[in-house]
Scaffold this active site. Structure first.
Site, short mmCIF file in Angstrom:
data_model
loop_
_atom_site.label_atom_id
_atom_site.label_comp_id
_atom_site.label_asym_id
_atom_site.label_seq_id
_atom_site.Cartn_x
_atom_site.Cartn_y
_atom_site.Cartn_z
N SER A 105 -33.85 -54.89 21.89
CA SER A 105 -32.54 -54.54 21.34
C SER A 105 -32.66 -53.23 20.59
O SER A 105 -33.39 -53.13 19.59
CB SER A 105 -32.05 -55.62 20.38
OG SER A 105 -31.02 -55.08 19.56
N ASP A 125 -26.30 -53.76 21.48
CA ASP A 125 -25.43 -54.57 20.62
C ASP A 125 -24.19 -53.78 20.23
O ASP A 125 -24.28 -52.79 19.50
CB ASP A 125 -26.20 -55.00 19.38
CG ASP A 125 -27.25 -56.05 19.73
OD1 ASP A 125 -26.87 -57.09 20.29
OD2 ASP A 125 -28.44 -55.81 19.45
N MET A 157 -27.28 -67.45 20.50
CA MET A 157 -27.60 -66.70 19.27
C MET A 157 -28.48 -67.55 18.38
O MET A 157 -28.12 -68.68 18.03
CB MET A 157 -26.32 -66.33 18.51
CG MET A 157 -25.45 -65.26 19.14
SD MET A 157 -26.28 -63.70 19.52
CE MET A 157 -26.93 -63.19 17.93
N MET A 159 -20.77 -53.74 18.26
CA MET A 159 -20.11 -54.42 17.13
C MET A 159 -18.92 -53.59 16.66
O MET A 159 -18.99 -52.37 16.63
CB MET A 159 -21.10 -54.60 15.98
CG MET A 159 -22.40 -55.29 16.37
SD MET A 159 -23.42 -55.59 14.92
CE MET A 159 -24.95 -56.16 15.71
N ASP A 211 -31.32 -64.56 21.42
CA ASP A 211 -31.16 -63.30 20.69
C ASP A 211 -31.10 -63.59 19.19
O ASP A 211 -30.19 -64.27 18.72
CB ASP A 211 -29.85 -62.66 21.17
CG ASP A 211 -29.57 -61.30 20.54
OD1 ASP A 211 -30.40 -60.80 19.78
OD2 ASP A 211 -28.49 -60.75 20.85
N GLY A 212 -32.07 -63.03 18.46
CA GLY A 212 -32.05 -63.12 17.01
C GLY A 212 -33.34 -63.68 16.45
O GLY A 212 -33.66 -64.85 16.66
N GLY A 213 -34.10 -62.83 15.79
CA GLY A 213 -35.33 -63.28 15.14
C GLY A 213 -36.43 -63.69 16.09
O GLY A 213 -37.36 -64.41 15.71
N HIS A 242 -24.11 -56.60 24.93
CA HIS A 242 -23.72 -57.80 24.18
C HIS A 242 -22.53 -57.41 23.32
O HIS A 242 -22.70 -56.68 22.33
CB HIS A 242 -24.93 -58.25 23.35
CG HIS A 242 -24.67 -59.36 22.40
ND1 HIS A 242 -25.57 -59.71 21.42
CD2 HIS A 242 -23.62 -60.23 22.27
CE1 HIS A 242 -25.10 -60.73 20.72
NE2 HIS A 242 -23.91 -61.05 21.20
N HIS A 246 -31.25 -54.03 25.79
CA HIS A 246 -30.17 -54.80 25.17
C HIS A 246 -29.41 -53.91 24.18
O HIS A 246 -30.01 -53.32 23.28
CB HIS A 246 -30.77 -56.01 24.45
CG HIS A 246 -29.78 -56.95 23.86
ND1 HIS A 246 -29.17 -57.95 24.60
CD2 HIS A 246 -29.29 -57.06 22.60
CE1 HIS A 246 -28.35 -58.64 23.82
NE2 HIS A 246 -28.40 -58.13 22.59
N GLY A 291 -24.56 -59.80 13.89
CA GLY A 291 -24.09 -58.74 13.01
C GLY A 291 -25.18 -57.79 12.57
O GLY A 291 -24.92 -56.61 12.35
N PHE A 292 -26.39 -58.29 12.45
CA PHE A 292 -27.47 -57.45 11.92
C PHE A 292 -28.79 -57.78 12.61
O PHE A 292 -29.02 -58.94 12.99
CB PHE A 292 -27.62 -57.66 10.41
CG PHE A 292 -26.35 -57.37 9.66
CD1 PHE A 292 -26.01 -56.06 9.32
CD2 PHE A 292 -25.47 -58.40 9.34
CE1 PHE A 292 -24.82 -55.78 8.67
CE2 PHE A 292 -24.28 -58.12 8.68
CZ PHE A 292 -23.95 -56.82 8.34
N GLY A 293 -29.64 -56.78 12.69
CA GLY A 293 -30.99 -57.02 13.17
C GLY A 293 -31.87 -57.50 12.02
O GLY A 293 -31.48 -57.45 10.85
N GLY A 294 -33.04 -57.98 12.36
CA GLY A 294 -34.04 -58.30 11.35
C GLY A 294 -33.80 -59.57 10.56
O GLY A 294 -34.40 -59.76 9.50
N GLY A 327 -35.31 -57.14 18.56
CA GLY A 327 -35.06 -55.84 17.95
C GLY A 327 -36.15 -55.49 16.96
O GLY A 327 -37.03 -54.67 17.24
N MET A 330 -19.99 -57.92 20.67
CA MET A 330 -19.61 -58.67 19.48
C MET A 330 -18.35 -58.04 18.93
O MET A 330 -18.33 -57.42 17.86
CB MET A 330 -20.76 -58.64 18.45
CG MET A 330 -21.93 -59.52 18.85
SD MET A 330 -23.46 -59.07 17.99
CE MET A 330 -24.00 -57.74 19.05
C1 DX5 Z 1 -27.68 -59.51 16.27
C2 DX5 Z 1 -27.89 -58.84 17.59
C3 DX5 Z 1 -29.29 -58.86 18.05
C4 DX5 Z 1 -30.25 -58.16 17.14
C5 DX5 Z 1 -31.54 -58.85 17.28
O1 DX5 Z 1 -26.33 -59.55 16.00
O2 DX5 Z 1 -27.12 -59.46 18.60
O3 DX5 Z 1 -29.42 -58.38 19.37
O4 DX5 Z 1 -30.43 -56.81 17.43
O5 DX5 Z 1 -32.39 -58.26 16.39
P1 DX5 Z 1 -33.65 -59.02 15.82
O6 DX5 Z 1 -34.56 -59.27 16.97
O7 DX5 Z 1 -34.17 -58.03 14.83
O8 DX5 Z 1 -33.16 -60.29 15.19
ZN ZN Z 2 -27.60 -58.88 20.77
#
Ligand code: DX5
Ligand code: ZN
Length: 228
Positions: A10, A37, A139, A39, A177-179, A68, A35, A144-147, A199, A70
């Site tokens: 991502s 994102d 999900m 938003m 997707d996510g963490g 993706h 990927h 909404g956010f990475g990390g 990501g 959002m």
């Molecule tokens: C979150 C995104 C993810 C995000 C994943 O809203 O949809 O794609 O970038 O990032 P990590 O892998 O850092 O959780």
């Molecule tokens: Zn995503």
């Protein structure tokens, strides 16, 4: 189910001033998809990327672009993302009143169509449309956010989604997707996911190319040999 494992870095955690460089690095590391994102500051509390940036990425990426969305009212923008170069488009179940129509629209435009489930959305919402889906995106954080930290019961959710798809006679892939990182990759694959988005674990690493390789190795259960 024996879908091929696909690693989808991502770019949300990439360096936006050097996207071409960062995408090339993960492609060297064996990324299968890129990927992206999208938003809108409404469906999620963050604003990121629109079709012009996807179009620019399309010029440099050699792997399919996985968009993706959002965003609210995704129907208004799907065509622009496909025109910009998206090969895969996913929309949130929570954002779309007529999911069957929206999925049909994505496919008619020639892209693969996915439906996304937020952590609080039960997989049963997709049972009647399972046949029409190319993939389900689970999900494993609130979007909404990475990390963010992986929500542990997402492993069980993937298992339930796989069971729901099997019961419906659907061979749709499951994306998560996510963490996602080397610590949980094998568990989500064992539960039935085949497309792993990451990501922070990739672009937050000192060497995104090696991190991409490492995630794949961890997912197939051979993490130690990946570092060679
Ligand atoms: C979150 C995104 C993810 C995000 C994943 O809203 O949809 O794609 O970038 O990032 P990590 O892998 O850092 O959780
Ligand atoms: Zn995503």
């Amino acid at each position: 189910m024996t879908q091929a494992l696909q690693i989808a870095p991502s770019i949300l955690s990439a360096d936006f001033s050097a996207l071409g460089r960062d995408i090339a690095a993960v492609e060297r590391g064996g990324a299968d998809l890129i990927h992206i994102d999208v938003m809108d500051g409404h469906f999620v509390p963050n604003i990121t990327i629109g079709p012009p940036v996807v179009k620019a990425i399309k010029r440099v990426a050699t792997r399919p672009l996985d968009c993706h969305l959002m965003i609210e009212e995704p129907d208004r923008y799907i065509e622009a993302f496909v025109d910009a170069g998206a090969s895969m488009v996913s929309v949130h179940v929570e954002a779309v009143p007529h999911l069957h129509r929206t999925i049909g629209f994505i496919k008619k435009l020639g892209a693969r169509a996915g439906a996304v489930l937020n952590p609080s959305t039960p997989e049963g919402t997709l049972a009647d449309i399972a046949h029409d889906l190319d993939y389900v995106l689970v999900m494993s954080v609130n979007p909404g956010f990475g990390g963010q930290a992986f929500i542990p019961n997402s492993v069980e959710k993937v298992r339930r989604v796989r069971a729901m798809l099997t019961a419906a006679g659907s061979s749709a892939a499951i994306e998560i997707d996510g963490g996602i990182d080397e610590a949980n990759a094998a568990a989500v694959v064992a539960a039935g996911a085949s497309i792993l988005v990451a990501g922070h674990a990739i672009f937050g690493a000192r060497d995104p190319e090696a991190a991409t390789r490492g995630l794949r190795a961890a997912a197939v259960g051979s993490a130690s040999s990946a570092r060679a």
